[in-house]
Design a protein around this motif. Structure first.
Motif, PDB file in Angstrom:
ATOM      1  N   SER A   1     -11.247   7.092   3.896  1.00  0.00           N
ATOM      2  CA  SER A   1     -12.917   7.436   4.258  1.00  0.00           C
ATOM      3  C   SER A   1     -13.876   8.620   4.224  1.00  0.00           C
ATOM      4  O   SER A   1     -15.124   8.376   3.967  1.00  0.00           O
TER       5      SER A   1
ATOM      6  N   LYS B   1     -13.390   2.225   2.168  1.00  0.00           N
ATOM      7  CA  LYS B   1     -13.415   2.156   4.255  1.00  0.00           C
ATOM      8  C   LYS B   1     -14.303   3.313   4.474  1.00  0.00           C
ATOM      9  O   LYS B   1     -15.374   3.669   3.675  1.00  0.00           O
TER      10      LYS B   1
ATOM     11  N   GLN C   1      -8.527   1.895  -4.214  1.00  0.00           N
ATOM     12  CA  GLN C   1      -9.135   2.618  -2.140  1.00  0.00           C
ATOM     13  C   GLN C   1      -9.856   3.726  -2.605  1.00  0.00           C
ATOM     14  O   GLN C   1      -9.442   5.111  -2.910  1.00  0.00           O
TER      15      GLN C   1
ATOM     16  N   ARG D   1       0.978  -1.693   0.082  1.00  0.00           N
ATOM     17  CA  ARG D   1       0.286   0.158   0.210  1.00  0.00           C
ATOM     18  C   ARG D   1       1.000   1.471  -0.236  1.00  0.00           C
ATOM     19  O   ARG D   1       2.039   1.165   0.620  1.00  0.00           O
TER      20      ARG D   1
ATOM     21  N   ARG E   1     -11.923   0.951   9.551  1.00  0.00           N
ATOM     22  CA  ARG E   1     -10.754   1.863   9.417  1.00  0.00           C
ATOM     23  C   ARG E   1     -11.149   2.974  11.233  1.00  0.00           C
ATOM     24  O   ARG E   1     -10.419   3.997  11.042  1.00  0.00           O
TER      25      ARG E   1
END
Ligand code: PEP
Ligand code: MN
Length: 279
Positions: free
Chosen positions: A121, A143, A118, A62, A173
């Motif tokens: 958030s 997320k 990805q 990542r 998360r």
């Protein structure tokens, strides 16, 4: 009926990442560990880190190239230059790569360089981003939003599914609560809830979930015990020098120790399913 639900599909989904013939599978009996720095900082640091991760047997690297930072004056990531470094580290090691995409206009570019997208958030309810990712067929890690309910999170996945992309993995998360001891409150009850409600896999990110590297081993073990399909962990060769999130980043040594601990725990829970990254 919602595509995300168990009513639509009763058996667990397994998500294939990477080029045909050389795929890594998330879900099923696998326990997938994604590791690497918060941000891609320079080529040498990322390559060194990637080779160390490869040695552990883990499959995933990542690293953020586009960083959503609270302050506009903090390091924003290297952008496309960072994506190129990530791709280089992926090809040099054979690790699959994952990185954040923040804007719909960038989906195609990020998808060109990385194996998995990805959604961070802060973007869980960026609906135009979700729709654009839905139209690409690229696997995506979704997320949980900082203040998102599980219902809202499931519906965010539904936005992607509704456009035809079924390659989704959830990532818990941490959420914002009144507690300030930790950076976020890691809601591990989300793991069995998502398993109950959805056929899609779920992994846990205890790095952002706690903000404190001392808490990561216990919360990683707890994630495994709760039935998660894997972990996302921030790892940096020199956390004290990291340009972002050094306090929650494990050194390579600490990462290795954690993997041994998880492997012992997993063989203790179930003889057959050793965690995938140490097989
Ligand atoms: C990250 O994983 O790099 C990140 C920014 O995490 P989150 O979106 O969960 O804050
Ligand atoms: Mn980070």
């Amino acid at each position: 009926m919602l595509y995300v639900s168990r009513d639509f599909q009763s058996e667990d989904s397994q998500i294939k990442i990477g080029p045909p013939g050389n795929e890594t599978i998330i879900g099923g009996d696998n326990f997938t560990v994604m590791a690497g720095p918060c941000a891609i900082e320079d080529e040498k640091t990322l390559l060194d880190t990637a080779f160390e991760i490869k040695k552990t047997g883990c499959d995933f690297l990542r690293g953020g190239a586009f960083k959503p930072r609270s302050s506009p004056y903090s390091f924003q990531g290297l952008g496309v230059e960072g994506l190129k470094i990530l791709q280089k580290a992926g090809s040099a090691t054979g690790l699959k790569t994952i990185t954040e995409v923040m804007e719909p206009e960038n989906v195609e570019t990020v998808a060109k360089y990385a194996d998995m997208l990805q959604v961070g958030s802060r973007n869980m309810q960026n609906f135009s981003l979700l729709k654009e990712i839905g139209r690409s067929n690229k696997p995506v890690l979704l997320k949980r939003g900082i203040s998102a309910t599980i219902e809202e999170w499931l519906m965010a996945a539904e936005y992607i599914l509704a456009e035809g992309n079924f390659n989704i993995v959830f990532c818990e998360r941490g959420i914002r609560t009144f507690e300030t001891y930790t950076r976020n409150t890691l809601d591990l009850s989300a793991v069995p809830i998502i398993k109950l409600e959805s056929h899609l896999p779920i992994i846990v990110d205890p790095s952002h979930g706690t903000g404190n590297k001392n808490l990561i081993p216990s919360m990683s073990s707890a994630s495994l015990a709760a039935g998660a399909d894997g972990l996302m962990l921030e790892v940096h060769p020199h956390p004290e020098r990291a340009l972002s999130d050094g306090k929650q980043s494990l050194t390579i040594n600490e990462f290795n120790q954690l993997l041994s601990k998880l492997n012992n725990l997993s063989s203790g829970i179930c003889q057959e399913s050793k965690i995938r990254c140490l097989n």
